[in-house]
Design an enzyme around this catalytic site. Structure first.
Site, short mmCIF file in Angstrom:
data_model
loop_
_atom_site.label_atom_id
_atom_site.label_comp_id
_atom_site.label_asym_id
_atom_site.label_seq_id
_atom_site.Cartn_x
_atom_site.Cartn_y
_atom_site.Cartn_z
CB SER A 2 -17.04 -11.81 -10.01
OG SER A 2 -16.56 -10.50 -9.72
CG ASP B 257 -19.59 -6.43 -15.96
OD1 ASP B 257 -18.54 -5.85 -15.63
OD2 ASP B 257 -19.96 -7.49 -15.43
CG HIS C 203 -16.62 -8.29 -13.73
ND1 HIS C 203 -17.98 -8.08 -13.55
CD2 HIS C 203 -16.14 -8.82 -12.56
CE1 HIS C 203 -18.31 -8.48 -12.32
NE2 HIS C 203 -17.23 -8.91 -11.71
#
Length: 377
Positions: free
Chosen positions: A47, A339, A342
């Site tokens: 991600s 978040d 990240h």
């Protein structure tokens, strides 16, 4: 004096022509160098470098295709796990690529859209095939490489009218993966209870080495290896373990540091086995850790809390991702984390900038991306 004039005139003309030839040669050389420069990026990983592939996986729970993700991105929520640009977007800016790199899973990613590269990364995936299963459907690193080989390579040859092995040395192959193998595999699976951290890390490194050799055999020559971030400092971990502000879980950071040491060493070990290859190891762990240790000097204030409202388990979330349509902090450039896991675009800016032009071997090894891209095949 008169008889000497023609000789002097001839000398001036000769010098002028020589200078012109030198200028032409210099201009021609620059044109060749520009033509032969970096054409684009092929990206593999998780991600941290995913730019929307998971949007196209119906049963994946690792998605960032909703606000407040993309709140500062020109196109809005696109599947990038941050508020704005990720590291790949910013590296593309440094390399002056003409467009954003498209995600492989988007059905429109074909034809002329792929000539500057393709992004295969998938949120929640890892180096190992069984990493990410907790998030539902993800695209494993093995599958990402198969997608490159079986789909993109033939299409690229058709678009450029040349064999892939001829053009691939002028693309950067970026791999940003490994963190999920620890956070969502080694430390969560009971089957790993009797496996030492050292043995797990050694296996992880061998597996990644095999994948690098696979890409090399397909024609890749220029590699950028991103380190694992300090996962023990993430809001997800600190919230779960109820650790005080500015605290980090040293066990998780030790795992990340161990893998990063192996990854850096791999650069020296694998290069002689891959003739003509060049590598850059980017120590994003150190870059982020330095910000956390001295945030003010780098323009940051909040190093422990997520910028967005994170959806808890009770709300159907996982303590990692932003709550759909949830609140978001106003001063996003002052936060390290967007978040629960990240980094913000502001941190990505720091990582990409140092990856491209830092001269500190503690941040980039053995050189930076700017230098690596000067090795034109």
């Amino acid at each position: 004096m008169t008889p000497k004039t023609p000789s002097i005139l001839i000398l001036f003309i000769s010098l002028y022509l020589l200078a012109c030839r030198s200028a032409i040669c210099s201009s021609h050389s620059s044109a060749i160098k520009k033509e032969a420069g970096i054409k684009g990026l092929f990206i593999f990983g998780s991600s941290l470098v995913d730019n929307g592939n998971n949007n196209f996986l119906p049963d994946s729970r690792a998605k960032a295709d909703y606000l407040p993700y993309g709140i500062d991105f020109p196109l809005g929520p696109t599947g990038r796990f941050t508020n704005g640009k990720n590291v790949i977007d910013l590296l593309g800016d440094h390399l002056k690529l003409p467009s954003l790199i498209p995600p492989f899973a988007d059905p429109s990613t074909e034809g002329r859209k792929i000539v500057h590269g393709v992004n295969y990364a998938s949120g929640a995936s890892g180096i190992l095939d069984d990493t990410g299963l907790l998030a539902g459907h993800v695209i494993s690193l093995n599958q990402q490489i198969r997608n490159f080989e079986r789909v993109t390579m033939p299409d690229l040859e058709a678009q450029l009218g040349r064999r892939s092995r001829v053009v691939l040395p002028n693309y950067l192959f970026v791999l940003g993966t490994g963190g999920n193998d620890y956070s969502f595999n080694y430390f969560l699976r009971k089957s790993n209870a009797n496996v030492s951290l050292e043995a797990f890390t050694a296996n992880l490194t061998v597996s990644l080495s095999q994948k690098l050799k696979k890409l090399y055999n397909l024609g890749a020559r220029k590699f950028v290896l991103m380190s694992v971030n300090p996962i023990g400092c993430s809001p997800m971990v600190m919230t779960y373990l109820r650790i005080r502000k500015y605290g980090c879980v040293q066990g998780l950071n030790r795992a990340a540091h161990l893998f990063n040491s192996h990854l850096k060493s791999l650069v020296d070990v694998i290069k002689p086995q891959m003739s003509g290859s060049t590598f850059v190891y980017v120590n994003s762990y150190k870059i982020i850790r330095d910000i956390i240790r001295d945030p003010t000097s780098k323009g940051f204030r909040d190093t422990s809390r997520p910028c967005c409202e994170v959806a808890s388990v009770n709300e159907g979330g996982n303590g990692v991702l932003c709550k759909r349509g949830g609140q978001v902090c106003a001063e996003r450039n002052s936060h390290v984390f967007f978040d629960g896991l990240h980094p913000t675009e502001a941190v990505n800016v720091q990582i990409a900038s140092k990856a491209y032009e830092s001269h500190l071997k503690s941040e980039v090894y053995p050189t930076n991306i700017k230098t690596l891209t000067s090795f034109i095949s």
